[in-house]
Write a protein that holds these residues in place. Sequence first.
Motif, PDB file in Angstrom:
ATOM      1  N   UNK A  27      -4.283  13.310   0.190  1.00 31.26           N
ATOM      2  CA  UNK A  27      -3.595  13.620   1.442  1.00 31.26           C
ATOM      3  C   UNK A  27      -2.625  12.523   1.853  1.00 31.26           C
ATOM      4  N   UNK A  28      -2.882  11.312   1.414  1.00 31.50           N
ATOM      5  CA  UNK A  28      -2.012  10.196   1.782  1.00 31.50           C
ATOM      6  C   UNK A  28      -0.785  10.071   0.896  1.00 31.50           C
ATOM      7  N   UNK A  29      -0.825  10.628  -0.289  1.00 33.23           N
ATOM      8  CA  UNK A  29       0.245  10.422  -1.265  1.00 33.23           C
ATOM      9  C   UNK A  29       1.597  10.940  -0.791  1.00 33.23           C
ATOM     10  N   UNK A  30       2.646  10.214  -1.180  1.00 34.36           N
ATOM     11  CA  UNK A  30       4.013  10.708  -1.013  1.00 34.36           C
ATOM     12  C   UNK A  30       4.401  11.371  -2.322  1.00 34.36           C
ATOM     13  N   UNK A  31       4.596  12.687  -2.294  1.00 28.87           N
ATOM     14  CA  UNK A  31       4.928  13.468  -3.481  1.00 28.87           C
ATOM     15  C   UNK A  31       6.282  14.131  -3.330  1.00 28.87           C
ATOM     16  N   UNK A  32       6.925  14.369  -4.472  1.00 30.26           N
ATOM     17  CA  UNK A  32       8.151  15.151  -4.459  1.00 30.26           C
ATOM     18  C   UNK A  32       7.845  16.609  -4.144  1.00 30.26           C
ATOM     19  N   UNK A  33       8.861  17.352  -3.763  1.00 25.63           N
ATOM     20  CA  UNK A  33       8.655  18.750  -3.373  1.00 25.63           C
ATOM     21  C   UNK A  33       8.088  19.584  -4.517  1.00 25.63           C
ATOM     22  N   UNK A  69      12.939   5.410  -1.054  1.00 24.47           N
ATOM     23  CA  UNK A  69      11.510   5.464  -1.389  1.00 24.47           C
ATOM     24  C   UNK A  69      10.937   4.119  -1.787  1.00 24.47           C
ATOM     25  N   UNK A  70      11.775   3.219  -2.292  1.00 21.14           N
ATOM     26  CA  UNK A  70      11.231   1.986  -2.836  1.00 21.14           C
ATOM     27  C   UNK A  70      10.592   2.241  -4.188  1.00 21.14           C
ATOM     28  N   UNK A  71       9.676   1.393  -4.594  1.00 17.16           N
ATOM     29  CA  UNK A  71       9.035   1.521  -5.908  1.00 17.16           C
ATOM     30  C   UNK A  71       7.955   2.593  -5.879  1.00 17.16           C
ATOM     31  N   UNK A  72       7.728   3.237  -7.042  1.00 16.64           N
ATOM     32  CA  UNK A  72       6.590   4.153  -7.155  1.00 16.64           C
ATOM     33  C   UNK A  72       5.367   3.367  -7.616  1.00 16.64           C
ATOM     34  N   UNK A  73       4.268   4.063  -7.816  1.00 15.44           N
ATOM     35  CA  UNK A  73       3.000   3.369  -8.059  1.00 15.44           C
ATOM     36  C   UNK A  73       2.657   3.126  -9.525  1.00 15.44           C
ATOM     37  N   UNK A  74       3.627   3.330 -10.436  1.00 20.95           N
ATOM     38  CA  UNK A  74       3.292   3.214 -11.857  1.00 20.95           C
ATOM     39  C   UNK A  74       2.961   1.782 -12.263  1.00 20.95           C
ATOM     40  N   UNK A  75       3.679   0.799 -11.745  1.00 20.10           N
ATOM     41  CA  UNK A  75       3.357  -0.593 -12.089  1.00 20.10           C
ATOM     42  C   UNK A  75       1.994  -1.003 -11.532  1.00 20.10           C
ATOM     43  N   UNK A  76       1.711  -0.577 -10.313  1.00 19.46           N
ATOM     44  CA  UNK A  76       0.413  -0.888  -9.735  1.00 19.46           C
ATOM     45  C   UNK A  76      -0.703  -0.173 -10.498  1.00 19.46           C
ATOM     46  N   UNK A  77      -0.427   1.023 -10.963  1.00 25.17           N
ATOM     47  CA  UNK A  77      -1.415   1.732 -11.780  1.00 25.17           C
ATOM     48  C   UNK A  77      -1.745   0.931 -13.041  1.00 25.17           C
ATOM     49  N   UNK A  78      -0.725   0.358 -13.659  1.00 22.94           N
ATOM     50  CA  UNK A  78      -0.909  -0.464 -14.861  1.00 22.94           C
ATOM     51  C   UNK A  78      -1.834  -1.654 -14.574  1.00 22.94           C
ATOM     52  N   UNK A 125       0.825  -1.207   0.000  1.00 17.85           N
ATOM     53  CA  UNK A 125       0.000   0.000   0.000  1.00 17.85           C
ATOM     54  C   UNK A 125       0.863   1.262   0.000  1.00 17.85           C
ATOM     55  N   UNK A 126       2.052   1.171   0.592  1.00 17.96           N
ATOM     56  CA  UNK A 126       2.975   2.296   0.523  1.00 17.96           C
ATOM     57  C   UNK A 126       3.400   2.542  -0.917  1.00 17.96           C
ATOM     58  N   UNK A 127       3.637   1.472  -1.658  1.00 14.92           N
ATOM     59  CA  UNK A 127       3.975   1.596  -3.078  1.00 14.92           C
ATOM     60  C   UNK A 127       2.831   2.245  -3.848  1.00 14.92           C
ATOM     61  N   UNK A 128       1.606   1.848  -3.550  1.00 17.87           N
ATOM     62  CA  UNK A 128       0.446   2.404  -4.248  1.00 17.87           C
ATOM     63  C   UNK A 128       0.298   3.895  -4.018  1.00 17.87           C
ATOM     64  N   UNK A 129       0.830   4.391  -2.912  1.00 15.92           N
ATOM     65  CA  UNK A 129       0.669   5.800  -2.555  1.00 15.92           C
ATOM     66  C   UNK A 129       1.946   6.605  -2.758  1.00 15.92           C
ATOM     67  N   UNK A 130       2.900   6.049  -3.498  1.00 10.24           N
ATOM     68  CA  UNK A 130       4.166   6.740  -3.752  1.00 10.24           C
ATOM     69  C   UNK A 130       4.225   7.207  -5.200  1.00 10.24           C
ATOM     70  N   UNK A 131       4.248   8.499  -5.387  1.00 13.96           N
ATOM     71  CA  UNK A 131       4.322   9.070  -6.732  1.00 13.96           C
ATOM     72  C   UNK A 131       5.762   9.030  -7.244  1.00 13.96           C
ATOM     73  N   UNK A 132       5.896   8.988  -8.563  1.00  7.61           N
ATOM     74  CA  UNK A 132       7.235   8.911  -9.163  1.00  7.61           C
ATOM     75  C   UNK A 132       8.109  10.091  -8.761  1.00  7.61           C
TER      76      UNK A 132
END
Length: 339
Positions: free
Chosen positions: A151-157, A92-101, A75-82
């Motif tokens: 609000x949950x997403x991890x985003x870059x600055x 950061x680990x993986x971003x959510x692009x693969x899960x989005x696919x 779920x952390x991966x699902x909420x991590x933006x590239x």
Amino acid sequence: MAREGRWADGPEPAGPDEGEGRSGTNPAGGLPAGPDRPLPAGGESDPRPPRAGEPGWLQRVAALTGVVPADPALFLEALTHASYRAEHPDTAGADNERLEFLGDAVLNLCVTDHIFRSYPERPEGELSKLRAATVRAETLAEAARRLGLGELLRLGRGEEATGGRQRPSILADAFEAMVAAVYLQEGLEGARAFVLRTLGDDIRRLAARSGACDDPKTALQELSRRLGLGEPSYRVIDTAGPEHDPRYTVEVRVGGRPLGQAVGRSKKVAEREAARIALAGLGEPAATSAGPAGAPEGGGAGGSGAPAPDGSAHAAPKGSHGTPPDGAAPPDGARAGKA
């Protein structure tokens, strides 16, 4: 909670006895964090909801989605933006692009299955339009807003500074990634339940909005009820053509009166066109739109009564088989070709 503290500095899973005394860095504020020193989300004075990876985020995911994360890293991966991964490549680990696919495919299957079962009278073209309206970015972004995924997403600055938490494309992608995470944990039935819980009202709203024009049988049923005329009834009054290529003439009655006849290569197609004609006869504006593509206006060239080349229905020509037994003539405009 100790379990959540493990995830504050990244998605790396720890075993049941690992990391219990580990402290790390809060990815949002750079402050010490860990099971021995949980911090309010965003610092001591910031009341904002926790971001993914911060203390309390797992409970928030469960509260918003109805799914208790069994694998926090998923779920952390699902909420991590590239953009976050680009700024924190080592932690950061993986971003959510693969899960989005994956989520895109699961979402399409769940929505397609639901509308196929829920609207049996609608043809493929209308179901396709309803599905497209349901899974488009705007609809998914609104669902993500309702859930509070932004609000949950991890985003870059950079994304944070330019309003990324409210950007429709980011929210839609996060929703699809969350669908994938639920699917991987709960299976297809769990994903289906999540999709219908979050998009069910949207599907009903979109279906109702398009129903008057796109589904004449539903529109006629609703109008008939509104007028106190009861349920429309359909009957096949003539069958012609060989067994492999039949032609059905269907009549629709409302309140005991015959209001339309149409010919089609299937009973359902003929019923739909008969309902469209009945709506026009009752003066329903939504029904005056053109019939299916390829159906000649007025029931075909010269009113021959043959179905259009694409198999769509058209009005039965004047004088065709199936004149009502009681001799009652349909009202003006109820049958194509009537002067």
